[in-house]
Design an enzyme around this catalytic site. Structure first.
Site, PDB file in Angstrom:
ATOM      1  N   PRO A  89      65.973 -57.828  74.966  1.00  0.00           N
ATOM      2  CA  PRO A  89      66.135 -58.177  76.380  1.00  0.00           C
ATOM      3  C   PRO A  89      65.294 -57.252  77.261  1.00  0.00           C
ATOM      4  O   PRO A  89      65.411 -56.031  77.186  1.00  0.00           O
ATOM      5  CB  PRO A  89      67.625 -57.973  76.628  1.00  0.00           C
ATOM      6  CG  PRO A  89      68.036 -56.932  75.623  1.00  0.00           C
ATOM      7  CD  PRO A  89      67.175 -57.159  74.415  1.00  0.00           C
ATOM      8  N   HIS A 291      66.892 -47.434  74.191  1.00  0.00           N
ATOM      9  CA  HIS A 291      66.344 -48.208  75.304  1.00  0.00           C
ATOM     10  C   HIS A 291      64.825 -48.064  75.386  1.00  0.00           C
ATOM     11  O   HIS A 291      64.234 -48.055  76.463  1.00  0.00           O
ATOM     12  CB  HIS A 291      66.984 -47.759  76.626  1.00  0.00           C
ATOM     13  CG  HIS A 291      67.270 -48.880  77.581  1.00  0.00           C
ATOM     14  ND1 HIS A 291      68.481 -49.511  77.645  1.00  0.00           N
ATOM     15  CD2 HIS A 291      66.487 -49.492  78.510  1.00  0.00           C
ATOM     16  CE1 HIS A 291      68.445 -50.456  78.582  1.00  0.00           C
ATOM     17  NE2 HIS A 291      67.242 -50.477  79.110  1.00  0.00           N
ATOM     18  N   ASP A 322      66.171 -51.174  67.499  1.00  0.00           N
ATOM     19  CA  ASP A 322      65.026 -51.451  68.356  1.00  0.00           C
ATOM     20  C   ASP A 322      64.343 -50.145  68.722  1.00  0.00           C
ATOM     21  O   ASP A 322      64.757 -49.067  68.289  1.00  0.00           O
ATOM     22  CB  ASP A 322      65.422 -52.276  69.589  1.00  0.00           C
ATOM     23  CG  ASP A 322      66.159 -51.480  70.666  1.00  0.00           C
ATOM     24  OD1 ASP A 322      66.215 -50.234  70.607  1.00  0.00           O
ATOM     25  OD2 ASP A 322      66.693 -52.118  71.587  1.00  0.00           O
TER      26      ASP A 322
END
Length: 397
Positions: A89, A291, A322
């Protein structure tokens, strides 16, 4: 092979790697948008570590083994992926390209992978849900618990298979490139912004024309659920609401699990203790994530945190990763250390900037071909066969 119309194919010609896509996107986007995607927090140490630590891991191939077509199919939360990849996202993608998350979602469906749709999208979660393929929805708390619960209800009604609760954004990270460039989600076209940002826009006429033709949108439609007037707001407006936290709390996770029957994913986990807590509260998966180095600088690379999280979860939930994934070989390394799949962010955004949906599709197919080539050369028959034995065990320092 590049996908799309002839003009898109020309824009994608020669894009054979992450660095190619990044360099091409730099020529397409105004500097403030390029740096928004490319940059990290503070000294950008963690952002760099994410890639560097992955690259330092070395593969341990088997010779004399012919693998004509390694198996890439992977099941995550009951959905079969054509390869162990999801799109991460990323907020604000309608500023990168008018099709934004619509393009990402369509390209993901073509590739047989799951997109994680951001709360901070320039398109509504309902509009995005209308496209083909399974989808997950990323959930922020923003500044209003009732609004967050409305987002959950919207995702349920629209048919999203899973919620990805993002836990590492208590406040926004210190992204100094954005401050220097004067970038924020609530930019408005006025005399001040025209003087400050006009020279950047003029140098990128293609982007400027697409942005103008799209109506110069700055609002985030999903935020119309917050407040009483039904007005879509900018992300910075949402953050000024006096919330205890910009991201959900553990109590929020517990409440969501009580009412949400679909898959529940907790994103932003970097320690075994947090991973255990997430699973104890009912999470079906956790994402080892910092993040992309955009929040707290000075934390480890996600690939270094992965083994601790995998051990702590002990098979009770899927572990995803990620941050820093740039090539198919990075995907293979993460899977060898216990990840079920990876989320890919910046490479997808660069593809979107270059050629919209066709650019995203091109980047995903590059990753697929790189995974296949890596596994063929390793002599590994399938992603299910990957374990730490496919990596050299010497220290990675």
């Amino acid at each position: 092979m590049p996908l799309g119309k002839p003009a898109q194919q020309r824009r994608l010609a020669g894009v054979l790697s992450y660095e190619d896509a990044r360099d091409r996107a730099r020529k397409v986007l105004p500097r403030l948008l390029f740096d928004y995607v490319d940059g990290g927090a503070d000294d950008e140490l963690t952002m760099r570590l994410n890639g560097e630590r992955l690259r330092r891991l070395l593969l341990r191939p088997r010779t004399g083994v012919w693998v004509p077509r390694p198996g890439l199919k992977t099941e995550v939360l009951g959905t079969t992926l054509s390869m162990p990849v999801l799109t991460a996202p990323c907020g604000g993608m309608r500023l990168v390209h008018p099709d934004g998350d619509l393009a990402v979602t369509r390209a993901a469906a073509r590739a047989g992978v799951v997109p994680v749709v951001p709360s901070g999208s320039g398109h509504s979660l309902e509009d995005i849900a209308a496209s083909d393929g399974p989808k997950w929805f990323q959930l922020y708390r923003f500044s209003d618990r009732a609004g967050m619960e409305s987002l959950v209800e919207g995702a349920r009604a629209a048919g999203y298979e899973a919620l990805v609760v993002t836990m590492d954004t208590g406040i926004a990270g210190n992204r100094e490139r954005d401050f220097r460039n004067g970038f924020s989600y609530d930019l408005r076209i006025n005399a001040g912004t025209a003087l400050r940002l006009g020279p950047q826009m003029i140098r990128r006429p293609g982007w400027a024309f697409r942005f103008w033709r799209d109506g110069m949108p700055f609002e985030l439609p999903n935020t119309a659920r917050f407040g009483s007037d039904g007005r879509a707001m900018s992300l910075t407006e949402m953050a000024r609401g006096g919330a205890e936290s910009f991201s959900p709390t553990w109590r929020d996770v517990e409440r969501i699990r009580e009412t949400w029957a679909g898959g529940l994913v907790v994103k932003g986990v970097m320690t075994g203790d947090d991973a255990r807590r997430a699973v104890d509260l009912g999470a079906d998966a956790v994402v080892v994530s910092n993040h992309g180095g955009r929040q707290l600088d000075g934390v480890p690379a996600t690939i270094d945190a992965l083994p601790e999280v995998v051990a702590a979860v002990g098979g009770r939930a899927a572990v995803l990763l990620d941050s820093g994934v740039r090539r198919g070989g990075d995907v293979v390394k993460a899977l060898a250390l216990g990840a079920r799949a990876v989320l890919v962010g910046r490479p997808v955004v660069w593809g979107l900037a270059i050629a919209g949906e066709a650019g995203v599709a091109h980047v995903l197919e590059l990753l697929r071909s790189q995974i296949i080539r890596t596994m063929c050369l390793m002599g590994c028959p399938s992603v299910a066969a990957l374990d730490p034995g496919w990596l050299w065990a010497h220290p990675r320092s």
